[in-house]
Design a protein around this motif. Structure first.
Motif, PDB file in Angstrom:
ATOM      1  N   ARG A  47       0.493  -1.309   0.569  1.00  0.00           N
ATOM      2  CA  ARG A  47      -0.347   0.086   0.059  1.00  0.00           C
ATOM      3  C   ARG A  47       0.313   1.305  -0.024  1.00  0.00           C
ATOM      4  NH1 ARG A  47      -5.369   0.973   3.745  1.00  0.00           N
ATOM      5  NH2 ARG A  47      -5.236   3.683   3.359  1.00  0.00           N
ATOM      6  N   GLN A  48       1.204   1.218   0.874  1.00  0.00           N
ATOM      7  CA  GLN A  48       2.677   2.521   0.541  1.00  0.00           C
ATOM      8  C   GLN A  48       3.366   2.582  -0.684  1.00  0.00           C
ATOM      9  OE1 GLN A  48       2.332  -0.449   3.471  1.00  0.00           O
ATOM     10  NE2 GLN A  48       1.641   0.724   5.217  1.00  0.00           N
ATOM     11  N   TYR A  51       1.334   4.225  -3.152  1.00  0.00           N
ATOM     12  CA  TYR A  51       1.079   5.125  -2.648  1.00  0.00           C
ATOM     13  C   TYR A  51       1.768   6.850  -3.026  1.00  0.00           C
ATOM     14  CZ  TYR A  51      -0.276   9.588   0.290  1.00  0.00           C
ATOM     15  OH  TYR A  51      -0.541  11.333   0.149  1.00  0.00           O
ATOM     16  N   LYS A  55       1.292   9.168  -6.035  1.00  0.00           N
ATOM     17  CA  LYS A  55       1.835  10.882  -5.324  1.00  0.00           C
ATOM     18  C   LYS A  55       2.597  11.143  -6.712  1.00  0.00           C
ATOM     19  CE  LYS A  55       2.011  13.466  -1.380  1.00  0.00           C
ATOM     20  NZ  LYS A  55       1.978  13.143  -0.124  1.00  0.00           N
ATOM     21  N   CYS A  61      -2.947  13.604  -5.093  1.00  0.00           N
ATOM     22  CA  CYS A  61      -3.438  12.644  -3.815  1.00  0.00           C
ATOM     23  C   CYS A  61      -3.707  13.027  -2.812  1.00  0.00           C
ATOM     24  CB  CYS A  61      -1.791  12.171  -4.877  1.00  0.00           C
ATOM     25  SG  CYS A  61      -2.056  10.568  -3.913  1.00  0.00           S
ATOM     26  N   ASN A  66      -5.865   4.277  -0.608  1.00  0.00           N
ATOM     27  CA  ASN A  66      -5.054   3.005  -1.000  1.00  0.00           C
ATOM     28  C   ASN A  66      -5.252   2.889  -3.119  1.00  0.00           C
ATOM     29  OD1 ASN A  66      -4.584   0.454  -1.120  1.00  0.00           O
ATOM     30  ND2 ASN A  66      -6.227   0.055  -0.049  1.00  0.00           N
TER      31      ASN A  66
END
Length: 190
Positions: A47-48, A51, A55, A61, A66
């Motif tokens: 997820r990170q 992201y 972004k 964003c 997610n």
């Protein structure tokens, strides 16, 4: 004076090249990482990673966004997504989608940006080209069920709930619960 006028253009061109690198990183690597909530996805921090990459691609964003495994959003350069929202597993989004805050999206949703032209009977549909690209806008606090299909240019009002497999082909008032093919008002949340 000419160099001052050209400077913003050069920065924009450089920004686009950098965005293309992030885009290649997303489609070549991050898109295929495990789902965010799976044990392996948590371990790898899928997820990170998605992201951070998105972004740097999206126009806007928000925080705690997610982007799930397998999401396809074209170039994504015009996508805007608010805080605490997401794009579901294996969703296909128009590259100019606008998503508000606190939006839940189920897997395999499909957002169209344009349609085929078909009104001129003297020319085959194949040769008539496409309609203009249209923006789909999703308000805040919306829940989109699995495999929902959105025709081009839809505006989903705040607080709307969209049932699984709905073909969203018209707009509804805020706090509507909609479902079916074609979409219809099931009830209101007010």
């Amino acid at each position: 004076m000419a160099s001052i006028q050209n400077k913003p253009y050069r920065n924009r061109a450089l920004d686009n090249k950098v965005k293309l690198i992030w885009l290649a990183l997303y489609y070549g690597f991050a898109r295929w990482l495990p789902e965010s909530y799976s044990p392996l996805g948590k371990l790898l921090r899928s997820r990170q990673i998605r992201y951070i990459i998105c972004k740097n691609i999206f126009l806007k964003c928000g925080k705690n966004v997610n982007i799930e495994r397998g999401s396809n959003f074209g170039s994504g350069f015009e996508i805007e997504i608010g805080d605490n929202s997401g794009i579901g597993i294996n969703c296909t989004c128009a590259s100019n989608l606008k998503i508000g805050s606190n939006v839940l999206m189920g897997p395999q949703c499909f957002f169209l940006a344009f349609n085929h032209n078909f009104m001129d009977k003297s020319i085959s549909i194949k040769e008539q080209g496409y309609s203009e690209k249209m923006v789909t806008t999703i308000g805040d606090d919306v829940w989109i069920g699995r495999e929902a299909l959105f025709t081009p240019g839809r505006t989903i009002a705040d607080g709307t709930v969209i049932a699984a497999r709905t073909c969203v082909c018209k707009d509804f008032p805020a706090y509507s619960v909609i479902g079916g093919n074609p979409s219809r008002l099931i009830k209101t949340r007010i």
